[in-house]
Design a protein around this motif. Structure first.
Motif, mmCIF file in Angstrom:
data_model
loop_
_atom_site.group_PDB
_atom_site.id
_atom_site.type_symbol
_atom_site.label_atom_id
_atom_site.label_comp_id
_atom_site.label_asym_id
_atom_site.label_seq_id
_atom_site.Cartn_x
_atom_site.Cartn_y
_atom_site.Cartn_z
ATOM 1 N N VAL A 35 -1.646 0.464 3.711
ATOM 2 C CA VAL A 35 -2.771 1.147 3.059
ATOM 3 C C VAL A 35 -3.950 0.171 3.022
ATOM 4 O O VAL A 35 -3.859 -0.888 2.399
ATOM 5 C CB VAL A 35 -2.398 1.607 1.636
ATOM 6 C CG1 VAL A 35 -3.592 2.305 0.983
ATOM 7 C CG2 VAL A 35 -1.191 2.534 1.673
ATOM 8 N N VAL A 36 -5.039 0.533 3.713
ATOM 9 C CA VAL A 36 -6.236 -0.309 3.777
ATOM 10 C C VAL A 36 -7.332 0.373 2.954
ATOM 11 O O VAL A 36 -7.702 1.512 3.228
ATOM 12 C CB VAL A 36 -6.704 -0.511 5.222
ATOM 13 C CG1 VAL A 36 -7.919 -1.435 5.267
ATOM 14 C CG2 VAL A 36 -5.575 -1.082 6.072
ATOM 15 N N MET A 37 -7.835 -0.314 1.948
ATOM 16 C CA MET A 37 -8.854 0.236 1.055
ATOM 17 C C MET A 37 -10.171 -0.504 1.244
ATOM 18 O O MET A 37 -10.192 -1.724 1.390
ATOM 19 C CB MET A 37 -8.393 0.112 -0.410
ATOM 20 C CG MET A 37 -9.338 0.765 -1.409
ATOM 21 S SD MET A 37 -8.733 0.639 -3.120
ATOM 22 C CE MET A 37 -9.004 -1.101 -3.444
ATOM 23 N N THR A 38 -11.265 0.245 1.254
ATOM 24 C CA THR A 38 -12.591 -0.368 1.311
ATOM 25 C C THR A 38 -13.068 -0.669 -0.108
ATOM 26 O O THR A 38 -12.708 0.035 -1.047
ATOM 27 C CB THR A 38 -13.592 0.552 2.010
ATOM 28 O OG1 THR A 38 -13.699 1.795 1.287
ATOM 29 C CG2 THR A 38 -13.164 0.852 3.438
ATOM 30 N N MET A 56 -8.963 -1.092 10.964
ATOM 31 C CA MET A 56 -8.999 -2.527 10.672
ATOM 32 C C MET A 56 -7.685 -3.184 11.072
ATOM 33 O O MET A 56 -6.605 -2.612 10.869
ATOM 34 C CB MET A 56 -9.241 -2.754 9.183
ATOM 35 C CG MET A 56 -10.676 -2.531 8.735
ATOM 36 S SD MET A 56 -11.780 -3.801 9.379
ATOM 37 C CE MET A 56 -11.131 -5.255 8.560
ATOM 38 N N PRO A 57 -7.754 -4.390 11.657
ATOM 39 C CA PRO A 57 -6.503 -5.086 11.998
ATOM 40 C C PRO A 57 -5.744 -5.488 10.740
ATOM 41 O O PRO A 57 -6.345 -5.884 9.738
ATOM 42 C CB PRO A 57 -6.981 -6.317 12.778
ATOM 43 C CG PRO A 57 -8.387 -6.537 12.318
ATOM 44 C CD PRO A 57 -8.941 -5.174 12.029
ATOM 45 N N LEU A 58 -4.432 -5.360 10.791
ATOM 46 C CA LEU A 58 -3.613 -5.744 9.642
ATOM 47 C C LEU A 58 -3.593 -7.261 9.496
ATOM 48 O O LEU A 58 -3.806 -8.006 10.452
ATOM 49 C CB LEU A 58 -2.190 -5.212 9.813
ATOM 50 C CG LEU A 58 -2.052 -3.689 9.812
ATOM 51 C CD1 LEU A 58 -0.594 -3.293 9.963
ATOM 52 C CD2 LEU A 58 -2.630 -3.091 8.541
ATOM 53 N N ARG A 59 -3.327 -7.692 8.256
ATOM 54 C CA ARG A 59 -3.373 -9.113 7.897
ATOM 55 C C ARG A 59 -4.724 -9.715 8.271
ATOM 56 O O ARG A 59 -4.815 -10.765 8.918
ATOM 57 C CB ARG A 59 -2.226 -9.885 8.560
ATOM 58 C CG ARG A 59 -0.843 -9.416 8.099
ATOM 59 C CD ARG A 59 0.259 -10.206 8.788
ATOM 60 N NE ARG A 59 1.571 -9.788 8.313
ATOM 61 C CZ ARG A 59 2.237 -8.766 8.823
ATOM 62 N NH1 ARG A 59 1.720 -8.072 9.804
ATOM 63 N NH2 ARG A 59 3.417 -8.434 8.344
#
Length: 438
Positions: free
Chosen positions: A66-69, A342-345
């Motif tokens: 889960v990527v949050m802005t 977006m790339p992870l890590r």
């Protein structure tokens, strides 16, 4: 179908979520949802709306990244002359108060070494430094935690939009200005060689145009003051007029010149902030002079805003649509779709280390609970199978027991005859009593 990655944007006016899934053929499919937030919603209603909004994805909140802005974020890329890399953290910490509009105690910042080159007596390091308001970050994370969501990555809006533009092949090698116009805030980012070198957020959005139209003005002999709904409707219908000197009346009441005069202070402030951003960037990157503008955000739907920007900046302005992946030409979805890409890590991940460990613990607990559930289910199925076999044996024994009970007299007579025959044979074998006696 389990999402491969989830993007989340907790905006001030709307919740947005995007995720991608993979079919059996390997093709990816995009899913995008948004939900407007009522202006008068209380904090509890705000959380309840978000919970209902995220309900379809709650089963995947730990299984998928889960990527949050995050809003109120800024980014700088600068060069340092250092004796060695171990001096880099201290050098970055020293520059943070000069670069970002909040105290170090309130800043959540990360840095990333882009490149390093040995010089005469030192080491030249090019570093990306990103910072956000820690209070705003904690507030968004606390809202997610209340609903059982723990993001795996937190990125800035500028990074997300850059990832989207790069995915579309819209990000050139030369310098480019990315402009995301929101309701209350706008993000301005300058890229060079497809990397963000400068980004800042300003407290200026499309709502400020609506508020400007609500100012009391004199139209002839009549005093005119629009309500919020009237001003918002007029703004959406007219936008930024191409000919502000026209004598036409808007909505039958407001002259075009008066309308434009009300908007003019906000528009001038907008242009001033854009020029200030380019000036700040030129201090460290003189070669980063934008050659074009990519426009996105909910405020980018305003009529004529692209033509007005192109005229003011003397640069080509192009909208950054997401129709090819989201299936709709909504400029406000650029940030949340970029978060999915977006790339992870990521090296500039704002997520606190404690929270990152917490997600790992929760993920391990979830896997443990699932494993325990599988074991319990297996035991239950084994017990159910054993009980089923026992019931089958009982059903098969019942007719045999009835037959056995019917043959019980015969069995008793047979045992009696066998006993008597054995006695006779024993006596006859001893030759003590003649058989005829019997």
């Amino acid at each position: 179908m389990r999402p491969l990655r989830i993007g989340l944007d907790l905006g001030s006016r709307a919740f947005k979520v995007a995720w991608i899934t993979s079919s059996r053929t390997g093709a990816t499919q995009w899913h995008v949802r948004s939900k407007a937030i009522p202006a008068d919603a209380s904090p509890e209603q705000h959380v309840a709306l978000l919970q209902e909004f995220l309900r379809p994805l709650r089963r995947f909140r730990y299984a998928s990244p889960v990527v949050m802005t995050i809003s109120q974020s800024h980014l700088r890329q600068a060069a340092f002359e250092l004796p060695s890399l171990k001096h880099l953290p201290a050098a970055v910490q020293e520059r943070v108060p000069q670069w970002f509009p909040f105290d170090v105690s309130r800043a959540q910042y990360r840095h990333h070494l882009v490149e390093q080159q040995p010089s005469a007596q030192a080491l030249r390091c090019v570093v990306q430094v990103a910072a956000c308001d820690q209070q705003a970050l904690q507030q968004d994370l606390a809202t997610c935690w209340r609903l059982g969501w723990v993001p795996s990555e937190v990125c800035s809006t500028a990074q997300a939009i850059t990832a989207l533009a790069a995915h579309h092949g819209r990000l050139p090698e030369q310098a480019c200005l990315l402009l995301d116009i929101g309701a209350r805030h706008s993000v301005l980012a300058i890229t060079l060689k497809r990397q963000v070198i400068f980004a800042r957020e300003i407290a200026l959005g499309s709502d400020h145009l609506t508020e400007a139209l609500m100012n009391q003005v004199m139209v002839g002999q009549e005093s005119l003051q629009l309500s919020w709904d009237q001003a918002e409707e007029l703004k959406c219908q007219v936008g930024i007029p191409d000919d502000p000197s026209s004598g036409a009346l808007l909505a039958g009441r407001v002259p075009v010149m008066t309308y434009h005069a009300l908007l003019q202070p906000v528009l001038e402030q907008w242009v001033g902030e854009i020029h200030r951003t380019m000036a700040f960037s030129a201090q460290t990157h003189p070669e980063a002079v934008p050659q074009q503008v990519l426009l996105c955000g909910g405020g980018a739907h305003l009529k004529g805003v692209d033509r007005w920007l192109a005229k003011q900046l003397e640069l080509p302005v192009e909208p950054l649509f997401v129709a090819s992946i989201a299936g709709q030409e909504d400029l406000s979805l650029a940030a949340v779709c970029g978060a999915v890409l977006m790339p992870l890590r990521a090296t500039l991940n704002f997520l606190p280390e404690a929270t990152h460990r917490l997600r790992g613990v929760i993920r391990a607990e979830e896997l443990g609970i699932k494993a325990l559930a599988v074991v319990v289910l297996a035991l239950w199925l084994g017990m159910a199978a054993t009980m089923g076999q026992q019931r089958t044996v009982v059903r098969q024994l019942q007719p045999l027991q009835r037959r056995w009970q019917a043959l019980e007299p015969v069995r008793a007579l047979s045992e009696t005859l066998t006993t008597q025959a054995a006695l006779i044979n024993a006596l006859a074998g001893d030759n003590t009593v003649p058989v005829a006696w019997f």
